[in-house]
Write an enzyme that holds these catalytic residues in place. Sequence first.
Site, PDB file in Angstrom:
ATOM      1  N   ASP A  97       0.860  -1.191   0.000  1.00  0.00           N
ATOM      2  CA  ASP A  97       0.000   0.000   0.000  1.00  0.00           C
ATOM      3  C   ASP A  97       0.891   1.233   0.000  1.00  0.00           C
ATOM      4  O   ASP A  97       1.296   1.715  -1.053  1.00  0.00           O
ATOM      5  CB  ASP A  97      -0.933  -0.076   1.212  1.00  0.00           C
ATOM      6  CG  ASP A  97      -1.934   1.060   1.265  1.00  0.00           C
ATOM      7  OD1 ASP A  97      -1.742   2.061   0.562  1.00  0.00           O
ATOM      8  OD2 ASP A  97      -2.921   0.955   2.007  1.00  0.00           O
ATOM      9  N   LYS A 125      -1.175  -1.666  -4.723  1.00  0.00           N
ATOM     10  CA  LYS A 125      -2.053  -0.505  -4.947  1.00  0.00           C
ATOM     11  C   LYS A 125      -1.306   0.536  -5.757  1.00  0.00           C
ATOM     12  O   LYS A 125      -0.395   1.189  -5.264  1.00  0.00           O
ATOM     13  CB  LYS A 125      -2.483   0.093  -3.601  1.00  0.00           C
ATOM     14  CG  LYS A 125      -3.515  -0.740  -2.872  1.00  0.00           C
ATOM     15  CD  LYS A 125      -4.126   0.029  -1.722  1.00  0.00           C
ATOM     16  CE  LYS A 125      -4.836  -0.904  -0.780  1.00  0.00           C
ATOM     17  NZ  LYS A 125      -5.310  -0.234   0.428  1.00  0.00           N
ATOM     18  N   PHE A 146      -9.713  -0.208  -0.038  1.00  0.00           N
ATOM     19  CA  PHE A 146      -9.367  -1.104   1.061  1.00  0.00           C
ATOM     20  C   PHE A 146     -10.028  -2.449   0.798  1.00  0.00           C
ATOM     21  O   PHE A 146     -11.245  -2.545   0.676  1.00  0.00           O
ATOM     22  CB  PHE A 146      -9.801  -0.536   2.412  1.00  0.00           C
ATOM     23  CG  PHE A 146      -9.097  -1.219   3.548  1.00  0.00           C
ATOM     24  CD1 PHE A 146      -7.836  -0.808   3.947  1.00  0.00           C
ATOM     25  CD2 PHE A 146      -9.680  -2.301   4.193  1.00  0.00           C
ATOM     26  CE1 PHE A 146      -7.162  -1.460   4.970  1.00  0.00           C
ATOM     27  CE2 PHE A 146      -9.020  -2.959   5.215  1.00  0.00           C
ATOM     28  CZ  PHE A 146      -7.750  -2.537   5.606  1.00  0.00           C
ATOM     29  N   ASP A 153      -7.282  -8.639   6.223  1.00  0.00           N
ATOM     30  CA  ASP A 153      -8.301  -8.374   7.239  1.00  0.00           C
ATOM     31  C   ASP A 153      -8.713  -6.917   7.278  1.00  0.00           C
ATOM     32  O   ASP A 153      -8.042  -6.026   6.749  1.00  0.00           O
ATOM     33  CB  ASP A 153      -7.730  -8.703   8.625  1.00  0.00           C
ATOM     34  CG  ASP A 153      -6.705  -7.658   9.070  1.00  0.00           C
ATOM     35  OD1 ASP A 153      -5.723  -7.440   8.335  1.00  0.00           O
ATOM     36  OD2 ASP A 153      -6.896  -7.034  10.137  1.00  0.00           O
TER      37      ASP A 153
HETATM   38  P1  IMP Z   1       2.053  -0.549   3.655  1.00  0.00           P
HETATM   39  O1  IMP Z   1       3.152  -0.511   4.677  1.00  0.00           O
HETATM   40  O2  IMP Z   1       1.232   0.717   3.675  1.00  0.00           O
HETATM   41  O3  IMP Z   1       2.530  -0.880   2.264  1.00  0.00           O
HETATM   42  O4  IMP Z   1       1.008  -1.621   4.115  1.00  0.00           O
HETATM   43  C1  IMP Z   1       1.300  -2.935   4.074  1.00  0.00           C
HETATM   44  C2  IMP Z   1       0.436  -3.750   5.005  1.00  0.00           C
HETATM   45  O5  IMP Z   1      -0.779  -3.104   5.393  1.00  0.00           O
HETATM   46  C3  IMP Z   1       0.015  -4.988   4.293  1.00  0.00           C
HETATM   47  O6  IMP Z   1       0.954  -6.019   4.514  1.00  0.00           O
HETATM   48  C4  IMP Z   1      -1.333  -5.290   4.862  1.00  0.00           C
HETATM   49  O7  IMP Z   1      -1.209  -6.130   5.989  1.00  0.00           O
HETATM   50  C5  IMP Z   1      -1.885  -3.949   5.294  1.00  0.00           C
HETATM   51  N1  IMP Z   1      -2.813  -3.401   4.276  1.00  0.00           N
HETATM   52  C6  IMP Z   1      -2.567  -2.421   3.375  1.00  0.00           C
HETATM   53  N2  IMP Z   1      -3.615  -2.200   2.577  1.00  0.00           N
HETATM   54  C7  IMP Z   1      -4.566  -3.076   2.966  1.00  0.00           C
HETATM   55  C8  IMP Z   1      -5.911  -3.366   2.496  1.00  0.00           C
HETATM   56  O8  IMP Z   1      -6.463  -2.778   1.536  1.00  0.00           O
HETATM   57  N3  IMP Z   1      -6.572  -4.346   3.167  1.00  0.00           N
HETATM   58  C9  IMP Z   1      -6.027  -5.041   4.211  1.00  0.00           C
HETATM   59  N4  IMP Z   1      -4.785  -4.825   4.666  1.00  0.00           N
HETATM   60  C10 IMP Z   1      -4.064  -3.833   4.060  1.00  0.00           C
HETATM   61 MG    MG Z   2      -2.713  -6.599   7.883  1.00  0.00          MG
END
Ligand code: IMP
Ligand code: MG
Length: 167
Positions: A97, A125, A146, A153
């Site tokens: 994300d 994303k 999301f 989850d």
């Molecule tokens: P980042 O550090 O923002 O890239 O987020 C990574 C982590 O956030 C992922 O490994 C997921 O566990 C959680 N995450 C990010 N986006 C989503 C989503 O749309 N649904 C559920 N979990 C998410």
């Molecule tokens: Mg998670």
Amino acid sequence: MESYIDASRIAAKVKEIALQINEEYKGKVPIFIGVLNGAFMFLSDLIREITLDCEVDFLKLSSYGDSQISSGDIKMLKALNCQVKDRDIIVVEDIIDSGLSIKYMKTLIENENPRSLKIAALLFKKNVSNLDFKIDYTGFEIENEFVVGYGLDHAQKYRNLKGIYVL
Ligand code: IMP
Ligand code: MG
């Protein structure tokens, strides 16, 4: 909830990624590192399509709590148990994300001098991610929504769904 990617499309994509890994890692014994909790289902389906000798380990980070937006404050909740040095590592993530978690893990693992490091993420994303390195194996690029299901989850629920849904 609205269906986003159904179970059969996920299964086909997982096979495609595994096939590529089987080809690229011939003669090697990679360690798959699953990022808990979200990646457990992707990892378990992926490695069942792997025909190489391989090892599996997990690490667990937390940055979201029950929120839908990353706090940016990443904590390590479970460290690795394996020796990374001189090994071929494949990090398996559910979704990228903001990219903060994967950046953190990449640095963490690189500091232990693996022979190689690649990243497999089921979902990416495209609107949010701002990375200065590439994701080697990506399942699906998705909009800035999301999503839940197939391991992902919201407040710990919906991980058991076979497909991926927009909340
Ligand atoms: P980042 O550090 O923002 O890239 O987020 C990574 C982590 O956030 C992922 O490994 C997921 O566990 C959680 N995450 C990010 N986006 C989503 C989503 O749309 N649904 C559920 N979990 C998410
Ligand atoms: Mg998670």
